[in-house]
Design a protein around this motif. Structure first.
Motif, PDB file in Angstrom:
ATOM      1  N   LYS A 230       0.815  -1.211   0.000  1.00  0.00           N
ATOM      2  CA  LYS A 230       0.000   0.000   0.000  1.00  0.00           C
ATOM      3  C   LYS A 230       0.854   1.269   0.000  1.00  0.00           C
ATOM      4  N   VAL A 231       1.950   1.235   0.725  1.00  0.00           N
ATOM      5  CA  VAL A 231       2.826   2.409   0.758  1.00  0.00           C
ATOM      6  C   VAL A 231       3.420   2.670  -0.618  1.00  0.00           C
ATOM      7  N   LEU A 232       3.850   1.593  -1.284  1.00  0.00           N
ATOM      8  CA  LEU A 232       4.422   1.724  -2.621  1.00  0.00           C
ATOM      9  C   LEU A 232       3.384   2.224  -3.611  1.00  0.00           C
ATOM     10  N   MET A 233       2.162   1.683  -3.537  1.00  0.00           N
ATOM     11  CA  MET A 233       1.115   2.113  -4.457  1.00  0.00           C
ATOM     12  C   MET A 233       0.769   3.588  -4.244  1.00  0.00           C
ATOM     13  N   ALA A 234       0.790   4.019  -2.995  1.00  0.00           N
ATOM     14  CA  ALA A 234       0.534   5.439  -2.721  1.00  0.00           C
ATOM     15  C   ALA A 234       1.603   6.309  -3.374  1.00  0.00           C
ATOM     16  N   LYS A 235       2.843   5.846  -3.332  1.00  0.00           N
ATOM     17  CA  LYS A 235       3.939   6.597  -3.948  1.00  0.00           C
ATOM     18  C   LYS A 235       3.778   6.637  -5.467  1.00  0.00           C
ATOM     19  N   ILE A 236       3.438   5.513  -6.058  1.00  0.00           N
ATOM     20  CA  ILE A 236       3.284   5.464  -7.516  1.00  0.00           C
ATOM     21  C   ILE A 236       2.133   6.357  -7.964  1.00  0.00           C
ATOM     22  N   CYS A 237       1.055   6.362  -7.184  1.00  0.00           N
ATOM     23  CA  CYS A 237      -0.069   7.243  -7.516  1.00  0.00           C
ATOM     24  C   CYS A 237       0.335   8.715  -7.387  1.00  0.00           C
ATOM     25  N   GLU A 238       1.229   8.990  -6.447  1.00  0.00           N
ATOM     26  CA  GLU A 238       1.730  10.350  -6.307  1.00  0.00           C
ATOM     27  C   GLU A 238       2.615  10.732  -7.499  1.00  0.00           C
ATOM     28  N   LEU A 239       3.357   9.742  -8.017  1.00  0.00           N
ATOM     29  CA  LEU A 239       4.309  10.015  -9.098  1.00  0.00           C
ATOM     30  C   LEU A 239       3.628  10.370 -10.421  1.00  0.00           C
ATOM     31  N   VAL A 240       2.333  10.071 -10.569  1.00  0.00           N
ATOM     32  CA  VAL A 240       1.646  10.475 -11.798  1.00  0.00           C
ATOM     33  C   VAL A 240       1.178  11.925 -11.706  1.00  0.00           C
ATOM     34  N   GLY A 241       1.366  12.547 -10.557  1.00  0.00           N
ATOM     35  CA  GLY A 241       0.873  13.908 -10.341  1.00  0.00           C
ATOM     36  C   GLY A 241       1.759  14.986 -10.917  1.00  0.00           C
ATOM     37  N   THR A 242       1.277  16.193 -10.827  1.00  0.00           N
ATOM     38  CA  THR A 242       1.905  17.341 -11.486  1.00  0.00           C
ATOM     39  C   THR A 242       3.214  17.774 -10.849  1.00  0.00           C
ATOM     40  N   SER A 243       3.493  17.362  -9.626  1.00  0.00           N
ATOM     41  CA  SER A 243       4.694  17.839  -8.932  1.00  0.00           C
ATOM     42  C   SER A 243       5.958  17.118  -9.378  1.00  0.00           C
ATOM     43  N   PRO A 276      -6.209  10.547  -6.565  1.00  0.00           N
ATOM     44  CA  PRO A 276      -4.925  11.025  -7.087  1.00  0.00           C
ATOM     45  C   PRO A 276      -4.604  10.479  -8.475  1.00  0.00           C
ATOM     46  N   ILE A 277      -4.993   9.253  -8.758  1.00  0.00           N
ATOM     47  CA  ILE A 277      -4.724   8.698 -10.088  1.00  0.00           C
ATOM     48  C   ILE A 277      -5.531   9.437 -11.138  1.00  0.00           C
ATOM     49  N   VAL A 278      -6.820   9.639 -10.872  1.00  0.00           N
ATOM     50  CA  VAL A 278      -7.678  10.325 -11.846  1.00  0.00           C
ATOM     51  C   VAL A 278      -7.208  11.754 -12.049  1.00  0.00           C
ATOM     52  N   GLU A 279      -6.850  12.437 -10.976  1.00  0.00           N
ATOM     53  CA  GLU A 279      -6.366  13.813 -11.118  1.00  0.00           C
ATOM     54  C   GLU A 279      -5.077  13.856 -11.931  1.00  0.00           C
ATOM     55  N   GLY A 280      -4.196  12.879 -11.699  1.00  0.00           N
ATOM     56  CA  GLY A 280      -2.962  12.818 -12.477  1.00  0.00           C
ATOM     57  C   GLY A 280      -3.230  12.544 -13.949  1.00  0.00           C
ATOM     58  N   ILE A 281      -4.181  11.653 -14.231  1.00  0.00           N
ATOM     59  CA  ILE A 281      -4.537  11.347 -15.620  1.00  0.00           C
ATOM     60  C   ILE A 281      -5.118  12.568 -16.314  1.00  0.00           C
ATOM     61  N   ILE A 282      -6.057  13.214 -15.643  1.00  0.00           N
ATOM     62  CA  ILE A 282      -6.707  14.399 -16.228  1.00  0.00           C
ATOM     63  C   ILE A 282      -5.687  15.486 -16.523  1.00  0.00           C
ATOM     64  N   ASP A 283      -4.781  15.735 -15.580  1.00  0.00           N
ATOM     65  CA  ASP A 283      -3.763  16.762 -15.786  1.00  0.00           C
ATOM     66  C   ASP A 283      -2.855  16.405 -16.961  1.00  0.00           C
ATOM     67  N   ALA A 284      -2.489  15.113 -17.071  1.00  0.00           N
ATOM     68  CA  ALA A 284      -1.633  14.694 -18.189  1.00  0.00           C
ATOM     69  C   ALA A 284      -2.352  14.877 -19.517  1.00  0.00           C
TER      70      ALA A 284
END
Length: 906
Positions: A230-243, A276-284
């Motif tokens: 779960k910790v790793l998945m949270a990080k990967i979901c963060e990595l698709v984000g705008t930051s 976070p995944i959907v927001e990252g996808i939409i931003d991309a």
């Protein structure tokens, strides 16, 4: 001579390295070619000779020479490119691999870099080349050396390049050779280290770890290991984000693509990390200046939206329709026009004249959005609905534009086919607004076509299905014509014309061809034949989607459910009162006998709670002294409807006439038989829903719900803890049900009815080991014999573990002859044969001896064929000593046959 020169002192080796480096010259046109500038090495002009020289140099103990040789190897491969496959590259793979565990870090780094360059150039090489390289990697323990390096890496001691080069090399190996993935995902220590690198290191390392994870996740077991962290998945979901940088986001998206390949993966990833995944996808998808990022965002959205779930609402909440609209128009409008609302014709004209590679993603994403859009969802918000309306209109205009063309065969696979598919999904949408908008917009263009176009479509389909299949069965043309036909029929009535043309026979042929069953049909009695074709199709190995729609079509004729072999066997239990232990009492005084084992597994709502049932006084003795549960049914239960429900419960298939549909549907809803209720409601199947298969395995547990009346005990000395209340057996066993067993086994049916001492026993000792008994019980309750997945776990089992699985199938095959188990012998042979092709020679030889001892000669022959090519090696190693002369003769004969057909050689 080459070795002598290469190994004759440090001075010569440095000279050789220097000369080889200067061999790379430009021909003046940007191309690289190999030229000699030193007469001392003209005898080694060819690349093959240079590879031999490098092999010798790479075996030196001089660190500086080794590093130079590894660097030269990289430059050589980079210069030649994919042409390196023409040369004996294996000459240097082995020495490079041996140096991966070198204590001198610069050596290990250079050799890892060179190996990665070589392996990447061989990705598309022949299978035989891959096999040879894999053998070299295994012989030199390459993966183990890399794993050790990654586990021992310490930032204070090792340079960062040591970590990155090892990660890159491991990723390449995992990508090309699936069997190597097991050694990574099964290593908990290594997986923890990799997660740490991903969570705590700089961008360069994170991107490389993500690429490694993507290669690892190609193995389903590896993907599940990642998803559980779960910790790793949270990080990967963060990595698709705008930051994060685009390069890192792209690698994170690519990993998500692989994790989202299955519905289980999608559910695990999106349930906890949807926002976070959907927001990252939409931003991309909004990144106008980064085409690659937009593409990866669209790909990820497409994979996520294939499956139903709450994440669809999340996409709507983030204005996915507006994003799709901006993708269609954003590259054609200037920045100050980006908020301009185009009329339908303007948008259609822009899209049709300015096609871009990204457009098919728009239509596919839109299609999945609308087909999963629920009836109560309102996609058009006040003042914010122009984007969705514009998308629907544009797709319908593209579809009608296709239909207006003189020939429906001129459809563009890239431009208009995705839009046509999206329109079809709109017309199938559960959402009333979307369905109405698409129907209305499509119908506006249909008057221009008239009945003539429908005639053209039907004639085109007929011509493609009545000619020689080998020359004219074009699946793309037929599918696009079928989509056109479906859109026409869904948007306006064509009943009269369809009745005149009788399209059912054409559809029947298409289905048969798709099932590879070239059976010709006549035009008379087409409905009956069509229904037979559909029922046969349900027994084929099709995915859930086709099966759901086939079942839906059959339900329109009153045929509800799915015929199955196991369900057919259980139909006999409906009229078999010998073992009935449940009496359903109706208000009119009628009673219906049933079996708690089947009812509890298939329709538990017909029973009171188990606690209530087992603790009540409703368990009585019948006239023969047998214990029976009595359940009083409600006054509102219709006896005819109850019988239909029981028929469906026992067989998985039932015919329901129009006169009884309503009470059966009402009772099906009460009993929570959702598939049956939906079929009786004539509802369209939900897109990408799971197809319900006939299965009784739930009756095996949990124990307190099992209503077991017989125990099957394995022939084993192992101990097993049993959670079944007062059960005292410590050997492996299964609490089972006589009703289920006798429907598939003539031997047990005769035994239980014989009146002999064994027929009254609570325990049947089955002459099988535990593995075989476990598989047999699964076959009794599911109709399918479990098979072992030929994945990395199987390849990494020991010979004894593989032999144990193989022997279980031989035991089942032998028992099938005595117990009259229809189909088990054939299924066991098929399962064992598939495993033998990937088994160790030791396991196969032991299996041959075991199967011969049981008299299973078909399995013996399969085992002999699997190891015949190894006969000389097995003979010389003494591994055939267990085989008697008859088996040795079979093996020798098969080896001679193998040699005569192009194999052989000692």
């Amino acid at each position: 001579p080459a070795f002598a020169f290469a190994l004759n002192g440090e001075k010569n080796m440095h000279l050789l390295i220097s000369c080889i480096i200067h061999h790379v010259r430009s021909d003046g046109h940007g191309a690289k070619k190999w030229q000699s500038t030193d007469a001392g090495i003209q005898s080694h002009e060819s690349i093959s000779d240079i590879l031999v020289l490098l092999e010798g140099v790479l075996q030196t103990k001089n660190v500086s020479v080794l590093i130079q040789a590894a660097d030269v190897s990289s430059k050589l491969v980079s210069s030649i490119g994919n042409s390196i496959r023409q040369y004996p590259i294996l000459e240097i793979v082995s020495p490079l691999s041996c140096q991966l565990s070198a204590h001198q870090l610069p050596t290990a780094i250079s050799c890892a870099r060179a190996m990665n360059c070589i392996l990447n150039s061989l990705v598309t090489a022949r299978g035989s080349t891959h096999a040879e390289i894999l053998e070299t990697l295994e012989r030199t323990n390459a993966v183990a050396s890399i794993v050790s390096a990654l586990q021992s890496y310490t930032p204070d001691v090792h340079p960062l390049s040591y970590l990155t080069e090892m990660i890159s090399l491991l990723r390449t190996i995992l990508w090309i050779w699936p069997s190597s993935r097991y050694h990574v995902w099964s290593n908990g220590n290594l997986m923890g280290k990799l997660a740490h690198y991903c969570l705590a290191t700089e961008t360069t390392v994170v991107a490389k770890v993500l690429r490694l994870y993507a290669a690892l996740a190609l193995c389903g077991h590896g993907a599940m290991i990642l998803l559980k962290n779960k910790v790793l998945m949270a990080k990967i979901c963060e990595l698709v984000g705008t930051s994060h940088p685009s390069s890192t986001r792209i690698e994170a998206f690519k990993l998500c693509h692989i994790l989202l390949r299955s519905s289980k993966g999608c559910s695990q990833l999106m349930t906890s990390r949807c926002q976070p995944i959907v927001e990252g996808i939409i931003d991309a998808m909004r990144a106008k200046d980064d085409k690659l990022l937009v593409t990866e965002g669209c790909r990820t959205a497409l994979l996520v939206l294939r499956y139903a779930g709450n994440h669809h609402q999340c996409f709507w909440s983030n204005a996915i329709d507006k994003v799709l609209y901006s993708i269609l128009t954003g590259r054609c409008l200037s920045s100050h026009q980006s908020d301009k609302v185009l009329c339908d014709d303007e948008l259609f004209d822009m899209v049709s004249k300015n096609f871009m590679d990204i457009h098919p993603y728009v239509w596919d994403i839109l299609g999945y959005l609308v087909v999963h859009c629920t009836e109560d969802h309102h996609p058009v918000r006040k003042g914010k609905g122009h984007s969705l309306h514009a998308l629907i209109s544009c797709a319908c205009l593209l579809a009608t534009d296709v239909m207006r063309k003189s020939s429906p065969m001129t459809l563009s696979k890239d431009v208009q086919e995705p839009a046509l598919r999206a329109v079809l999904m709109m017309l199938l949408s559960p959402n009333g607004y979307i369905q109405y908008e698409a129907s209305f917009k499509l119908s506006e263009g249909l008057p221009y076509l008239g009945d003539g176009y429908l005639n053209v479509l039907l004639s085109s389909l007929e011509s493609n299905t009545t000619r020689s299949v080998a020359t004219s069965f074009d699946s793309f043309k037929i599918m696009t014509n079928l989509m056109n036909l479906a859109c026409l029929v869904l948007s306006r009535p064509y009943h009269n014309l369809l009745n005149k043309r009788n399209p059912i026979d054409v559809l029947s042929i298409i289905i048969k061809e798709c099932l590879h069953n070239n059976i010709h049909i006549t035009r008379d009695q087409y409905t009956e034949d069509f229904l037979i074709v559909l029922q046969r199709a349900l027994s084929q190995s099709l995915s859930s989607g086709p099966k759901l729609y086939i079942a839906h079509i059959l339900s329109l004729f009153g045929l509800c459910g799915s015929p199955s072999k196991l369900g057919g066997k259980m139909s006999s239990a409906l009229d078999n009162n010998d073992l009935a232990d449940l009496e359903l009492l109706l208000s009119d005084g009628e009673s219906i006998n049933a079996h708690t084992a089947i009812i509890s597994a298939r329709c538990p709502k017909l029973l009171p709670s188990v606690k209530c049932l087992l603790g009540s006084d409703e368990k009585v003795k019948d006239e023969w002294g047998k214990s029976v549960y009595r359940v009083q049914m409600s006054d509102r239960v219709d006896s005819h409807a109850l019988k239909k429900i029981l028929e469906y419960t026992y067989t998985g298939f039932v015919m329901v006439g129009d006169d009884i549909v309503k009470p059966v549907r009402t009772l099906a809803k009460y009993c929570h038989l959702k598939p049956l209720a939906e079929m009786l409601q004539k509802e369209q199947p939900r897109w990408n829903s799971d197809y319900t298969r006939y299965d009784l395995t739930v009756a095996l547990g949990p124990v307190e719900h099992s209503f077991s009346d017989i125990i099957l005990e394995a022939q084993s000395n192992e101990e097993m803890k049993c959670d079944h209340g007062p059960c005292q057996l410590s050997t492996p066993h299964v609490h089972s049900h006589k009703t289920v067993l006798i429907m598939s086994c003539d031997y047990l049916r005769a035994l239980f009815r014989s009146g002999m001492h064994e027929s009254f026993s609570d325990v049947i000792r089955v002459p099988l080991g535990w593995q075989a008994l476990d598989k047999l019980v699964h076959w009794f309750y599911s109709g399918e014999l479990p098979s072992v997945a030929l994945d990395c776990r199987w390849n990494n089992l020991s010979s004894d573990e593989q032999r144990s699985h193989l022997n279980a199938y031989a035991e089942l095959s032998s028992l099938a002859e005595f117990w009259f188990l229809e189909g088990v012998k054939e299924e066991s042979l098929s399962a064992a044969s598939s495993l033998l092709g990937s088994s160790t020679s030791a396991a196969a030889v032991e299996f041959v001896a075991f199967a011969a001892n049981l008299g299973q000669w078909e399995m013996v022959e399969a085992g002999v064929r699997s190891v015949a090519h190894l006969y000389p090696r097995l003979r010389d190693s003494g591994r055939l000593e267990r085989l008697d002369e008859e088996l040795l003769n079979m093996l020798r004969t098969e080896y001679v046959r193998y040699s005569q057909h192009g194999g052989g050689g000692n």
